[in-house]
Write a protein that holds these residues in place. Sequence first.
Motif, PDB file in Angstrom:
ATOM      1  N   ARG B  15      -3.463  -8.417   7.482  1.00  6.39           N
ATOM      2  CA  ARG B  15      -4.281  -9.460   6.854  1.00  6.39           C
ATOM      3  C   ARG B  15      -5.701  -9.424   7.398  1.00  6.39           C
ATOM      4  O   ARG B  15      -6.664  -9.602   6.661  1.00  6.39           O
ATOM      5  N   LEU B  16      -5.823  -9.193   8.716  1.00 11.38           N
ATOM      6  CA  LEU B  16      -7.148  -9.168   9.330  1.00 11.38           C
ATOM      7  C   LEU B  16      -7.976  -8.015   8.769  1.00 11.38           C
ATOM      8  O   LEU B  16      -9.157  -8.156   8.499  1.00 11.38           O
ATOM      9  N   LEU B  17      -7.326  -6.871   8.600  1.00  8.15           N
ATOM     10  CA  LEU B  17      -8.064  -5.693   8.170  1.00  8.15           C
ATOM     11  C   LEU B  17      -8.319  -5.691   6.665  1.00  8.15           C
ATOM     12  O   LEU B  17      -9.383  -5.299   6.222  1.00  8.15           O
ATOM     13  N   THR B  18      -7.358  -6.105   5.891  1.00  2.35           N
ATOM     14  CA  THR B  18      -7.470  -5.908   4.443  1.00  2.35           C
ATOM     15  C   THR B  18      -7.380  -7.186   3.628  1.00  2.35           C
ATOM     16  O   THR B  18      -7.612  -7.148   2.426  1.00  2.35           O
ATOM     17  N   GLY B  19      -7.006  -8.274   4.231  1.00  2.00           N
ATOM     18  CA  GLY B  19      -6.818  -9.478   3.443  1.00  2.00           C
ATOM     19  C   GLY B  19      -5.462  -9.501   2.751  1.00  2.00           C
ATOM     20  O   GLY B  19      -4.873 -10.545   2.597  1.00  2.00           O
ATOM     21  N   GLN B  21      -4.387  -9.406  -0.249  1.00  3.30           N
ATOM     22  CA  GLN B  21      -4.273 -10.490  -1.209  1.00  3.30           C
ATOM     23  C   GLN B  21      -3.377 -10.091  -2.370  1.00  3.30           C
ATOM     24  O   GLN B  21      -3.497  -9.002  -2.910  1.00  3.30           O
ATOM     25  N   ARG B  23      -2.370 -10.860  -6.192  1.00  2.78           N
ATOM     26  CA  ARG B  23      -2.877 -11.534  -7.388  1.00  2.78           C
ATOM     27  C   ARG B  23      -1.797 -11.440  -8.436  1.00  2.78           C
ATOM     28  O   ARG B  23      -1.451 -10.349  -8.880  1.00  2.78           O
ATOM     29  N   TYR B  25      -0.895 -11.789 -11.915  1.00  5.89           N
ATOM     30  CA  TYR B  25      -1.299 -11.934 -13.302  1.00  5.89           C
ATOM     31  C   TYR B  25      -0.112 -11.492 -14.134  1.00  5.89           C
ATOM     32  O   TYR B  25       0.377 -10.392 -13.962  1.00  5.89           O
ATOM     33  N   ASP B 234      -5.105  -1.822  -4.813  1.00  9.79           N
ATOM     34  CA  ASP B 234      -6.505  -1.440  -4.888  1.00  9.79           C
ATOM     35  C   ASP B 234      -7.100  -1.205  -3.515  1.00  9.79           C
ATOM     36  O   ASP B 234      -6.831  -1.965  -2.581  1.00  9.79           O
ATOM     37  N   ASN B 235      -7.877  -0.153  -3.405  1.00 13.80           N
ATOM     38  CA  ASN B 235      -8.735   0.070  -2.237  1.00 13.80           C
ATOM     39  C   ASN B 235      -8.047   0.640  -1.007  1.00 13.80           C
ATOM     40  O   ASN B 235      -8.724   0.926  -0.027  1.00 13.80           O
ATOM     41  N   ILE B 250     -11.304  -3.145   5.136  1.00 13.93           N
ATOM     42  CA  ILE B 250     -11.826  -3.238   3.773  1.00 13.93           C
ATOM     43  C   ILE B 250     -10.840  -4.083   2.993  1.00 13.93           C
ATOM     44  O   ILE B 250      -9.634  -3.927   3.157  1.00 13.93           O
ATOM     45  N   LEU B 251     -11.367  -4.962   2.191  1.00 13.01           N
ATOM     46  CA  LEU B 251     -10.475  -5.862   1.462  1.00 13.01           C
ATOM     47  C   LEU B 251      -9.643  -5.102   0.434  1.00 13.01           C
ATOM     48  O   LEU B 251     -10.170  -4.290  -0.314  1.00 13.01           O
ATOM     49  N   SER B 253      -6.259  -5.520  -2.467  1.00 15.36           N
ATOM     50  CA  SER B 253      -5.456  -6.501  -3.180  1.00 15.36           C
ATOM     51  C   SER B 253      -4.345  -5.782  -3.916  1.00 15.36           C
ATOM     52  O   SER B 253      -4.436  -4.601  -4.212  1.00 15.36           O
TER      53      SER B 253
END
Lengths: 329, 285
Positions: B15-19, B21, B23, B25, B234-235, B250-251, B253
Amino acid sequence: MNQFLRSLTPTQQVAALFLIVFGLLAIVSATAFFLTFRERRNPVHDAAWQAELAHFRALLGTTWFMVIIFWIGWALGETVATVLFALISFFALREFITLSPTRRGDHRSLILAFFVVLPIQFWLVATARFDLFTVFIPVYVFLAIPVASALADDPSQFLERNAKLQWGIMVCVYGMSHVPALLLLSFPGYEGKSAFLVFFLVFVVQTSVLVQHLISRRMQRTPFAPNVSRSFNWTSWGIGIVVASLVGALFSFITPFRFGQALAVSVIACIAGSMGHLVMKALKRDRGIPNWGQKGVGVTGANGLLDRVDALCFAAPIFFHSIRWYFNA
Amino acid sequence: MLAKLTGWLLLGIVRLLTGAQARWYGCPPKAEQRIYFANHQSHADLVMIWAALPEELRSITRPIAARDYWANTPVKRWITTEVFNAVYVERQAAPAATASPAPVAVEAPPPAPAARAVAPSPAERIEPSMEPLLPLTTPEPPAETVPEAQGRLDLPEPPAPPPPSAEPEAPPVAAAPAPDPLAPLVEALRSGDSIIIFPEGTRGHTGEPQKFKSGLYTLATMFPEVVLVPAWIDNVQRVMPKGEIVPVPILCSVTFGAPIRVEEGEERRPFLDRARAAVIALRDV
């Protein structure tokens, strides 16, 4: 009232300040909460109004979060506060890098930026090595990062990639590190009250940005630089600066400055902050995003932290260096 | 206990490094039996999607881990089995099988990197047994489907009736034999767990996912009641490119899309292409 406040110890004064801020926030939040029960007769207006209220409540949530962070930082001492700002800086840089495309060859430079430069910079702040802390990034890091990139053996868009990374470090790390550095400035007769200085800076800069935003919404002036920002115009900018500076001057009693001095440093901080906000808007436009990560805009999951702190990142170094130079603090 | 602590620690780091997240949908996070299928760009994909799932779903969802990467050191093996609760698959089987007929048949470019990585030890063990069997199955289906059919499903069952084109017979046969690469997944699904698979088989190096392997189709026809959820990660490739060991913050998701299903009488290839399109579509949501 004033007498009573002056008779308190610095610690008690800061505590009182937090008490007032928390009280105000609680009142506003409670009002906003009860307003959600209100129903307008016109359903269309009602929907729009509810949406606006929801937006406002989200903003309030952010404010609560920031104030609590500040409070924890103050309550646990300067070191913890520095660590907190280091974390904010880390997240801001993370967001910045996410939204600026990097290549495979930047990996080592990025590691350097995140895990070497950032900790060292904040460690220099925490240990109050002011001479080194002001030159560490502009001198040493800015010469070291391109070396790391060159060693990665990837010449394509070399200057552009390095410029992006250096700019990110400059704004997110260098700028942000000046906020906790304020805690370590020493004014004669102002010992133990440096937390006020941080509060003063954040408060004044956020006020100017907020006022400017509200005014430009009310008065539909032609934007000065429509390709960069659709809301920026000199009138609302001027009003924002004036209002925030006056507010800053009124708060001069919590700073080591006199009324006029507080007004002057507020003007400086506000100009730097609002211009910084504009610069970051240009950067965002270049990346094709209206926000540093509004929901549904980027797939990156960026949460818009940079939007909140960019003005501060520009205002802090200028504020810090101008008062350090003028007051010899 | 230790596994739980490691899980929390790992979750914190991710979580610290990438978030990390998530989503949602197109479908809510829900405790029904699902097959999540996602694009594959990095070994960290597994960790990402694990971290992005909510706590309640994480415990009933088992990611797929390539045995040759995730089980080659004791630490990695411990983490994958104890923390991620992963299901191992023999990735060698897929590329080796594809690689061996490749020069002869059609498909040359995709398996190149994987084949190289795999070539030394286990491939030799499998190849000899595969070579003579291949001609038995290959004659009737169009050449295009051959490699990808072997990719996951057909290796163990050459003696059986012609599997690649006929879907109804395939499942029961595929489930039975031991060396079937899909067997561990089938077992996990039988026991009621959700699974996370990467139908590309190997990691891609470009933004576009590669062609999907047929395992997804097989599982989907075998378990028609399980919900198929596409996901776009992603990413992640920016966080830790191939060959690096220190991740960069880097964030990232994970976007979960609307469930898809195998339509009545839908063929393997159209379905896989549709599934791939569903994953790609999430990139721009």
